[in-house]
Design a protein around this motif. Structure first.
Motif, PDB file in Angstrom:
ATOM      1  N   ARG A  60     -40.662 -13.986 -27.344  1.00 15.45           N
ATOM      2  CA  ARG A  60     -41.319 -12.431 -27.488  1.00 15.45           C
ATOM      3  C   ARG A  60     -41.105 -11.790 -26.288  1.00 15.45           C
ATOM      4  O   ARG A  60     -41.279 -12.178 -25.241  1.00 15.45           O
ATOM      5  N   ALA A  61     -40.872 -10.349 -26.320  1.00 11.23           N
ATOM      6  CA  ALA A  61     -40.729  -9.452 -25.257  1.00 11.23           C
ATOM      7  C   ALA A  61     -41.425  -8.203 -25.774  1.00 11.23           C
ATOM      8  O   ALA A  61     -41.212  -7.749 -26.648  1.00 11.23           O
ATOM      9  N   ASP A  62     -42.376  -7.539 -24.829  1.00 13.45           N
ATOM     10  CA  ASP A  62     -43.056  -6.361 -25.139  1.00 13.45           C
ATOM     11  C   ASP A  62     -42.734  -5.255 -23.841  1.00 13.45           C
ATOM     12  O   ASP A  62     -42.933  -5.747 -22.662  1.00 13.45           O
ATOM     13  N   VAL A  63     -43.072  -4.082 -24.129  1.00 11.65           N
ATOM     14  CA  VAL A  63     -43.028  -2.979 -22.895  1.00 11.65           C
ATOM     15  C   VAL A  63     -44.175  -1.970 -23.404  1.00 11.65           C
ATOM     16  O   VAL A  63     -44.385  -1.943 -25.057  1.00 11.65           O
ATOM     17  N   GLY A  64     -44.785  -1.696 -22.840  1.00  7.95           N
ATOM     18  CA  GLY A  64     -45.918  -0.360 -23.398  1.00  7.95           C
ATOM     19  C   GLY A  64     -46.410   0.552 -22.025  1.00  7.95           C
ATOM     20  O   GLY A  64     -46.011   0.160 -20.896  1.00  7.95           O
ATOM     21  N   TYR A  65     -47.459   1.090 -22.624  1.00  9.05           N
ATOM     22  CA  TYR A  65     -47.974   1.965 -21.710  1.00  9.05           C
ATOM     23  C   TYR A  65     -49.408   1.937 -21.791  1.00  9.05           C
ATOM     24  O   TYR A  65     -50.333   1.645 -22.710  1.00  9.05           O
ATOM     25  N   SER A  66     -50.175   1.789 -20.435  1.00  7.48           N
ATOM     26  CA  SER A  66     -51.495   1.347 -20.224  1.00  7.48           C
ATOM     27  C   SER A  66     -52.345   2.654 -19.744  1.00  7.48           C
ATOM     28  O   SER A  66     -52.018   3.110 -18.584  1.00  7.48           O
ATOM     29  N   ALA A  67     -53.320   3.158 -20.630  1.00 10.57           N
ATOM     30  CA  ALA A  67     -54.174   4.162 -20.294  1.00 10.57           C
ATOM     31  C   ALA A  67     -55.583   3.512 -19.743  1.00 10.57           C
ATOM     32  O   ALA A  67     -56.148   3.055 -20.500  1.00 10.57           O
ATOM     33  N   SER A  68     -55.503   3.565 -18.247  1.00  8.59           N
ATOM     34  CA  SER A  68     -56.686   3.064 -17.677  1.00  8.59           C
ATOM     35  C   SER A  68     -57.862   3.812 -17.807  1.00  8.59           C
ATOM     36  O   SER A  68     -57.993   5.065 -17.976  1.00  8.59           O
ATOM     37  N   SER A  69     -58.979   3.062 -17.893  1.00  8.54           N
ATOM     38  CA  SER A  69     -60.309   3.592 -18.029  1.00  8.54           C
ATOM     39  C   SER A  69     -61.041   3.814 -16.466  1.00  8.54           C
ATOM     40  O   SER A  69     -60.316   2.985 -15.725  1.00  8.54           O
ATOM     41  N   ASP A  70     -61.890   4.526 -16.272  1.00  6.37           N
ATOM     42  CA  ASP A  70     -62.503   4.659 -14.833  1.00  6.37           C
ATOM     43  C   ASP A  70     -63.157   3.488 -14.640  1.00  6.37           C
ATOM     44  O   ASP A  70     -64.115   3.225 -15.433  1.00  6.37           O
ATOM     45  N   PRO A  71     -62.855   2.764 -13.426  1.00  7.34           N
ATOM     46  CA  PRO A  71     -63.778   1.419 -13.011  1.00  7.34           C
ATOM     47  C   PRO A  71     -65.090   1.860 -12.650  1.00  7.34           C
ATOM     48  O   PRO A  71     -65.310   2.749 -12.284  1.00  7.34           O
ATOM     49  N   GLY A 128     -44.250 -18.268 -28.641  1.00  6.95           N
ATOM     50  CA  GLY A 128     -45.469 -18.577 -29.754  1.00  6.95           C
ATOM     51  C   GLY A 128     -44.889 -19.429 -30.678  1.00  6.95           C
ATOM     52  O   GLY A 128     -43.707 -19.378 -31.068  1.00  6.95           O
ATOM     53  N   CYS A 129     -45.907 -19.749 -31.660  1.00  8.52           N
ATOM     54  CA  CYS A 129     -45.756 -20.719 -32.692  1.00  8.52           C
ATOM     55  C   CYS A 129     -46.795 -20.159 -33.885  1.00  8.52           C
ATOM     56  O   CYS A 129     -47.965 -19.802 -33.565  1.00  8.52           O
ATOM     57  N   GLY A 130     -46.445 -20.321 -35.170  1.00 11.97           N
ATOM     58  CA  GLY A 130     -47.261 -19.835 -36.226  1.00 11.97           C
ATOM     59  C   GLY A 130     -47.123 -20.644 -37.495  1.00 11.97           C
ATOM     60  O   GLY A 130     -46.237 -21.289 -37.500  1.00 11.97           O
ATOM     61  N   THR A 131     -48.204 -20.878 -38.218  1.00  9.33           N
ATOM     62  CA  THR A 131     -47.988 -21.471 -39.541  1.00  9.33           C
ATOM     63  C   THR A 131     -47.523 -20.800 -40.297  1.00  9.33           C
ATOM     64  O   THR A 131     -46.879 -21.235 -41.595  1.00  9.33           O
ATOM     65  N   GLY A 132     -47.697 -19.457 -40.358  1.00 11.46           N
ATOM     66  CA  GLY A 132     -46.800 -18.796 -41.257  1.00 11.46           C
ATOM     67  C   GLY A 132     -47.440 -18.784 -42.756  1.00 11.46           C
ATOM     68  O   GLY A 132     -48.707 -19.240 -42.771  1.00 11.46           O
ATOM     69  N   GLY A 133     -46.889 -18.060 -43.985  1.00 12.38           N
ATOM     70  CA  GLY A 133     -47.355 -18.263 -45.263  1.00 12.38           C
ATOM     71  C   GLY A 133     -48.655 -17.453 -45.426  1.00 12.38           C
ATOM     72  O   GLY A 133     -49.014 -16.625 -44.516  1.00 12.38           O
ATOM     73  N   SER A 134     -49.498 -18.017 -46.267  1.00 16.82           N
ATOM     74  CA  SER A 134     -50.748 -17.216 -46.530  1.00 16.82           C
ATOM     75  C   SER A 134     -51.709 -17.429 -45.485  1.00 16.82           C
ATOM     76  O   SER A 134     -52.794 -16.534 -45.353  1.00 16.82           O
ATOM     77  N   ARG A 135     -51.587 -18.582 -44.792  1.00 12.13           N
ATOM     78  CA  ARG A 135     -52.833 -18.699 -43.457  1.00 12.13           C
ATOM     79  C   ARG A 135     -52.541 -17.861 -42.287  1.00 12.13           C
ATOM     80  O   ARG A 135     -53.391 -17.145 -41.815  1.00 12.13           O
ATOM     81  N   GLY A 139     -50.048 -18.495 -32.546  1.00 12.20           N
ATOM     82  CA  GLY A 139     -50.655 -18.419 -31.077  1.00 12.20           C
ATOM     83  C   GLY A 139     -49.564 -18.375 -30.198  1.00 12.20           C
ATOM     84  O   GLY A 139     -48.488 -18.626 -30.389  1.00 12.20           O
ATOM     85  N   GLU A 140     -49.875 -17.864 -28.795  1.00 16.45           N
ATOM     86  CA  GLU A 140     -48.700 -17.580 -28.160  1.00 16.45           C
ATOM     87  C   GLU A 140     -49.241 -17.524 -26.603  1.00 16.45           C
ATOM     88  O   GLU A 140     -50.381 -17.149 -26.249  1.00 16.45           O
ATOM     89  N   LEU A 141     -48.133 -17.768 -25.605  1.00 20.85           N
ATOM     90  CA  LEU A 141     -48.598 -17.926 -24.279  1.00 20.85           C
ATOM     91  C   LEU A 141     -47.664 -16.823 -23.545  1.00 20.85           C
ATOM     92  O   LEU A 141     -46.449 -16.754 -23.744  1.00 20.85           O
ATOM     93  N   MET A 142     -48.089 -15.651 -23.052  1.00 21.20           N
ATOM     94  CA  MET A 142     -47.296 -14.657 -22.403  1.00 21.20           C
ATOM     95  C   MET A 142     -47.797 -14.184 -20.840  1.00 21.20           C
ATOM     96  O   MET A 142     -48.733 -14.278 -20.305  1.00 21.20           O
ATOM     97  N   VAL A 298     -44.764  -2.051 -27.606  1.00 20.11           N
ATOM     98  CA  VAL A 298     -43.780  -2.231 -28.930  1.00 20.11           C
ATOM     99  C   VAL A 298     -42.636  -3.605 -28.214  1.00 20.11           C
ATOM    100  O   VAL A 298     -42.603  -3.569 -26.960  1.00 20.11           O
ATOM    101  N   GLY A 299     -42.469  -4.486 -29.173  1.00 23.94           N
ATOM    102  CA  GLY A 299     -41.484  -5.312 -28.853  1.00 23.94           C
ATOM    103  C   GLY A 299     -41.014  -6.030 -29.875  1.00 23.94           C
ATOM    104  O   GLY A 299     -41.143  -5.685 -31.015  1.00 23.94           O
ATOM    105  N   LEU A 300     -40.300  -7.269 -29.533  1.00 16.45           N
ATOM    106  CA  LEU A 300     -39.564  -8.075 -30.595  1.00 16.45           C
ATOM    107  C   LEU A 300     -40.015  -9.243 -30.553  1.00 16.45           C
ATOM    108  O   LEU A 300     -40.242  -9.934 -29.419  1.00 16.45           O
ATOM    109  N   ARG A 301     -40.128 -10.093 -31.612  1.00 17.00           N
ATOM    110  CA  ARG A 301     -40.211 -11.435 -31.885  1.00 17.00           C
ATOM    111  C   ARG A 301     -39.063 -12.098 -32.419  1.00 17.00           C
ATOM    112  O   ARG A 301     -38.549 -11.743 -33.659  1.00 17.00           O
ATOM    113  N   TYR A 302     -38.478 -12.979 -31.772  1.00 16.02           N
ATOM    114  CA  TYR A 302     -37.315 -13.626 -32.318  1.00 16.02           C
ATOM    115  C   TYR A 302     -37.348 -15.244 -32.625  1.00 16.02           C
ATOM    116  O   TYR A 302     -37.764 -15.955 -31.782  1.00 16.02           O
TER     117      TYR A 302
END
Length: 319
Positions: A60-71, A128-135, A139-142, A298-302
């Motif tokens: 998996r690979a993603d890119v995105g935009y992060s709108a920060s909250s005031d800390p 990541g890996c998944g069971t797929g189907g109706s379940r 789970g993934e590590l990023m 937005v990203g792609l899972r291959y």
């Protein structure tokens, strides 16, 4: 927000995702048979699995935009208070010099106001890996990189006050604006879990939660507008607990590729300064807590490998 409260939120979210998965699994088991041999019913034949091209695991690979909250930020401020010229301490007349017994230290507080943290872009890669189907459990590590964000805040006005051996002050200090500034860059390692909610015309919505670690790097802290704060405080590197909540939708664009569009609330923990400035003088730590953001990505899972019994392939009744 304390570490315990943050961990509690993350644990509750993960428990919810696992609970959804368990409910789906129980539904699958409940629908496999129409009765037992003992009560005169029948036992459904074991299904065969049609093995497709795509496997249950993916990159998996993603890119995105992060709108920060005031800390929330803190920086302790103290000042010297001149109590009056008492001379040399032996009851003599005023000598016009500040003596040690004529000064007291006064703590003003640590509140920083008008905190602001800029928005930024980010990118993540992982698998990541998944069971797929109706379940539909995954789970993934990023591993993620969150670009440099500028921080601005206004601590309590600092004036060192009179110094021992210096002249007696002639009046109250002049007040200046003294906003503080730094830049923060973050790296994350997140373990995420998802529950797919079913596929509708090729679209698969999902919910998820993640826990992990954030490595927050703060640049030098510097002040503008206050001539008493010319030195720069060294930035620190903080390893913090991180957690997230996610929702989104995946769309199957080929046999192996899924387009993923999602939202995430991310808490990166804290960042701050060291206690030494660029001239090796001691300073209180400048602390920035609750570094959070609302993110769109937005990203792609291959998918890779071959499908097996856990991939959720098509079930075909035995002849």
């Amino acid at each position: 927000m304390t570490m315990t409260f943050k961990a509690g939120i993350a644990l509750a979210a993960l428990t919810g995702v696992v609970g959804l998965a368990g409910t789906a699994g129980a539904a699958d088991l409940g629908g496999m048979g129409g009765g037992s041999m003992k009560d005169g019913g029948y036992m459904a034949p074991m299904p065969q699995v049609s093995r497709g091209l795509s496997g249950p695991c993916y990159f998996r690979a993603d890119v995105g935009y992060s709108a920060s909250s005031d800390p929330t930020a803190t920086w302790a401020v103290t000042e010297n208070i001149f109590g009056g010229d008492t001379g040399d301490g032996a009851g003599g007349p005023p000598d016009g010099i500040v003596n040690a017994d004529e000064i007291t230290s006064n703590y003003l507080g640590n509140k920083v106001s008008n905190e602001q943290l800029e928005n930024s872009w980010f990118g993540e890669v992982g698998a990541g890996c998944g069971t797929g189907g109706s379940r539909g459990v995954r789970g993934e590590l990023m591993l993620g990189y969150h670009g440099k964000k500028k921080f601005d805040g206004e601590p309590i006005f600092y004036d060192p006050g009179p110094e021992v051996g210096g002249p007696v002050p002639g009046g109250p200090p002049e007040i200046y604006d003294d906003p503080a500034h730094t830049d923060i860059t973050s790296y994350t390692l997140m373990l995420n879990f998802y529950k797919d909610l079913g596929t509708y015309r090729g679209f698969t919505p999902y919910v998820g939660a993640g826990v992990g670690a954030a490595y927050n790097i703060a640049d030098e802290f510097y002040f503008t507008g206050n001539p008493n704060l010319l030195n720069r405080i060294r930035g620190d590197r903080d390893l913090s607990f991180a957690w997230s909540l996610m929702a989104g939708v995946g769309y199957q664009i080929s046999d192996r590729t899924i387009l993923d569009v999602g939202y995430r609330y991310l808490d990166l923990g804290e960042a701050g300064s060291e206690n030494v400035d660029n001239l090796n003088f001691y300073n209180p730590r400048f602390n920035i807590d609750d570094i959070t953001a609302h993110e769109v990505k937005v990203g792609l899972r291959y998918s890779f490998g071959s499908s097996d019994c856990c991939s959720g392939g098509e079930y075909v009744p035995m002849k």
